[in-house]
Design a protein around this motif. Structure first.
Motif, mmCIF file in Angstrom:
data_model
loop_
_atom_site.group_PDB
_atom_site.id
_atom_site.type_symbol
_atom_site.label_atom_id
_atom_site.label_comp_id
_atom_site.label_asym_id
_atom_site.label_seq_id
_atom_site.Cartn_x
_atom_site.Cartn_y
_atom_site.Cartn_z
ATOM 1 N N GLY A 256 47.000 50.836 50.724
ATOM 2 C CA GLY A 256 47.041 49.927 51.863
ATOM 3 C C GLY A 256 45.812 49.062 52.042
ATOM 4 N N TYR A 257 44.872 49.068 51.084
ATOM 5 C CA TYR A 257 43.647 48.277 51.190
ATOM 6 C C TYR A 257 43.492 47.385 49.965
ATOM 7 C CZ TYR A 257 42.268 50.799 55.343
ATOM 8 O OH TYR A 257 42.238 51.299 56.628
ATOM 9 N N PHE A 258 42.975 46.178 50.198
ATOM 10 C CA PHE A 258 42.954 45.130 49.187
ATOM 11 C C PHE A 258 41.580 44.919 48.559
ATOM 12 C CE2 PHE A 258 46.814 43.681 51.327
ATOM 13 C CZ PHE A 258 47.562 43.169 50.273
ATOM 14 N N SER A 259 41.616 44.372 47.343
ATOM 15 C CA SER A 259 40.511 43.611 46.768
ATOM 16 C C SER A 259 40.905 42.149 46.856
ATOM 17 C CB SER A 259 40.268 44.003 45.301
ATOM 18 O OG SER A 259 41.396 43.606 44.508
ATOM 19 N N ASP A 260 39.945 41.249 46.621
ATOM 20 C CA ASP A 260 40.276 39.821 46.563
ATOM 21 C C ASP A 260 39.142 39.063 45.902
ATOM 22 O OD1 ASP A 260 41.302 37.270 46.888
ATOM 23 O OD2 ASP A 260 40.610 37.089 48.966
ATOM 24 N N PHE A 261 39.271 38.824 44.588
ATOM 25 C CA PHE A 261 38.270 37.973 43.949
ATOM 26 C C PHE A 261 38.855 37.315 42.700
ATOM 27 C CE2 PHE A 261 37.517 42.322 42.604
ATOM 28 C CZ PHE A 261 37.109 42.301 41.275
ATOM 29 N N ASP A 262 38.092 36.396 42.131
ATOM 30 C CA ASP A 262 38.613 35.614 41.009
ATOM 31 C C ASP A 262 37.633 35.605 39.844
ATOM 32 O OD1 ASP A 262 36.716 33.371 41.090
ATOM 33 O OD2 ASP A 262 37.735 32.727 42.909
ATOM 34 N N ARG A 263 38.128 35.139 38.718
ATOM 35 C CA ARG A 263 37.303 34.904 37.537
ATOM 36 C C ARG A 263 37.818 33.656 36.822
ATOM 37 N NH1 ARG A 263 34.364 37.550 39.906
ATOM 38 N NH2 ARG A 263 33.527 39.619 39.443
ATOM 39 N N ASN A 264 36.896 32.996 36.123
ATOM 40 C CA ASN A 264 37.200 31.781 35.368
ATOM 41 C C ASN A 264 37.065 32.041 33.872
ATOM 42 O OD1 ASN A 264 37.324 29.298 37.411
ATOM 43 N ND2 ASN A 264 35.759 30.717 38.154
ATOM 44 N N TYR A 265 37.939 31.428 33.102
ATOM 45 C CA TYR A 265 37.915 31.515 31.643
ATOM 46 C C TYR A 265 38.063 30.098 31.086
ATOM 47 C CZ TYR A 265 39.444 36.343 32.716
ATOM 48 O OH TYR A 265 39.570 37.614 33.229
ATOM 49 N N ALA A 266 37.339 29.805 30.016
ATOM 50 C CA ALA A 266 37.475 28.506 29.345
ATOM 51 C C ALA A 266 38.022 28.721 27.938
ATOM 52 C CB ALA A 266 36.131 27.798 29.291
ATOM 53 N N PHE A 267 38.587 27.665 27.366
ATOM 54 C CA PHE A 267 39.245 27.766 26.064
ATOM 55 C C PHE A 267 38.752 26.651 25.145
ATOM 56 C CE2 PHE A 267 41.829 29.904 29.096
ATOM 57 C CZ PHE A 267 42.403 30.971 28.420
ATOM 58 N N GLY A 268 38.362 27.042 23.929
ATOM 59 C CA GLY A 268 37.973 26.066 22.914
ATOM 60 C C GLY A 268 36.739 25.261 23.291
ATOM 61 N N GLN A 269 36.808 23.968 23.141
ATOM 62 C CA GLN A 269 35.691 23.079 23.435
ATOM 63 C C GLN A 269 35.684 22.725 24.919
ATOM 64 O OE1 GLN A 269 33.343 22.124 21.133
ATOM 65 N NE2 GLN A 269 34.397 23.544 19.748
ATOM 66 N N VAL A 270 34.576 23.020 25.605
ATOM 67 C CA VAL A 270 34.467 22.767 27.044
ATOM 68 C C VAL A 270 33.282 21.836 27.279
ATOM 69 C CG1 VAL A 270 34.204 23.805 29.315
ATOM 70 C CG2 VAL A 270 35.387 25.057 27.519
ATOM 71 N N ASP A 271 33.481 20.815 28.121
ATOM 72 C CA ASP A 271 32.408 19.841 28.309
ATOM 73 C C ASP A 271 31.292 20.407 29.187
ATOM 74 O OD1 ASP A 271 32.981 19.376 31.121
ATOM 75 O OD2 ASP A 271 34.672 18.157 30.485
#
Length: 392
Positions: A256-271
């Motif tokens: 009955g209790y939450f987490s809440d967060f995010d993560r970012n991922y990049a692919f190949g060539q990123v500027d």
């Protein structure tokens, strides 16, 4: 692969519900309120311990009545009476629901009236970020039947009580956070160019369930070349290609209790602009971690994070806040907003969620979960990767 996460005990000792109820009753006595009633699942569960998936059905209303002294009274459909008797609640009153012509309203009115013999003041949740889980016509009828009484909004009291977590609550949230962090790490090892957003989210979802999450009712994603332009819509069947950035924002639930967060991922060539944006939100979170402490305000936390983003060239932040409370609901009071005046207290659990528009149509958002301690704050899970991870 992580196999060693140890879940805390489920449920709570009776003393936890007794303490919560007595804290509410102390506020009621101070404000001369005879009785309050609750209609929504989090409040009902917070004071009773009653958990049921039956809340997913909109057919039947549920009422919990708390007088200024004594134990709570459950006014519930007959189908739920046996379940309530398994909690610490002793007084369970029921009716055969659904009964549209009188779906518990006369029974609720009688119960409230019998408890409101002093000031005649009855409390209910009627403020921001709340709702009454009953038909509007039924609430109007209830007010009519209790027309000699006075209605009081108790949402400020309740959000104050619920914002400070007990050790047992914190343990459940911490476990949900640890499961989520392990899910993000799992995904880092298994993401590939050509996968779809939906495939990535499903893989992470299954891993979090394997690790001990009860459910993951909130799991969204967005992706795009060099960034994304929204954070509330996905996942979609869009394939992830070189130059894309993927964000996954999720809330695992345990007992009955939450987490809440995010993560970012990049692919190949990123500027370079995208990498710089990632660094900016990471450093912004660091600023939030340094300042979040008892006595600080939500506005000060917001300002500390925004100052970093602004110096990094942020074009704006359209989300409206940079973090919020967390617990029995995915988002709770308070919010980290400009000029926010809510003073942080030890025991509060919050998200730090700096985000910015760094180019037209491009966003970067970062989110972590923290516990306010006596001397500062503590992350409830491992920190995000210092550098933007690049797949392929």
């Amino acid at each position: 692969m992580t196999d060693t996460l140890i879940a805390p005990s489920r449920g709570f000792e009776t003393v936890e519900f007794k303490t919560r109820t007595e804290a509410l009753q102390a506020h009621m006595a101070e404000q001369n309120i005879d009785v309050v009633f609750f209609t929504t699942e989090p409040e009902f569960r917070y004071f009773s311990g009653f958990r049921s998936q039956f809340w997913e059905s909109p057919t039947r209303p549920w009422f919990l009545v708390i007088p200024v002294s004594g134990k709570p009274i459950a006014v519930v459909p007959e189908i739920g009476a046996a379940g309530l008797r398994q909690t610490w609640i002793e007084d369970v009153r029921s009716w055969p629901s659904p009964r549209p012509e009188d779906d518990g309203i006369s029974l609720l009115a009688d119960t409230l009236s019998s408890c409101a013999k002093g000031s005649g003041r009855i409390g209910a949740m009627m403020g921001p970020e709340t709702h009454l889980r009953m038909p509007a016509a039924n609430f109007a009828l209830l007010q009519e039947e209790l027309s000699q009484h006075f209605w009081v909004d108790v949402s400020l009291i309740i959000r104050g009580l619920r914002s400070v977590k007990s050790e047992a609550e914190t343990a459940k949230i911490r476990f949900a956070c640890e499961v989520t962090a392990a899910g993000f790490d799992f995904l880092l090892e298994h993401l590939q160019l050509g996968m779809t957003e939906r495939e990535a989210c499903k893989a992470m979802h299954l891993e979090m369930l394997r690790l001990g999450a009860d459910a993951c009712p909130y799991l969204i994603s967005a992706s795009g070349q060099g960034g994304y332009d929204n954070i509330i819509m996905g996942p979609t069947d869009r394939k992830l290609g070189s130059g894309d950035v993927l964000i996954i924002d999720t809330g695992a639930n345990f007992d009955g209790y939450f987490s809440d967060f995010d993560r970012n991922y990049a692919f190949g060539q990123v500027d370079a602009l995208t990498v710089d944006a990632y660094d900016a939100v990471y450093n912004s979170t660091e600023a939030g971690l340094r300042i979040a402490a008892p006595g600080r305000t939500t506005g000060e936390v917001w300002q500390a994070m925004w100052s970093v983003l602004e110096k990094s060239g942020a074009l704006g932040n359209d989300v409206g806040r940079m973090g919020h409370g967390l617990g029995m609901q995915l988002t709770e009071w308070p919010s980290n907003v400009p000029n926010g005046d809510v003073e942080l207290q030890a025991g509060m659990i919050l998200t730090l969620e700096p985000g910015m528009t760094y180019a037209p149509g491009k966003m970067m958002v970062h989110e972590d979960n923290i516990l306010i301690t006596e001397n500062g704050c503590e992350l409830l899970h491992k920190r995000a990767w210092r550098n933007l991870p690049i797949i392929g």
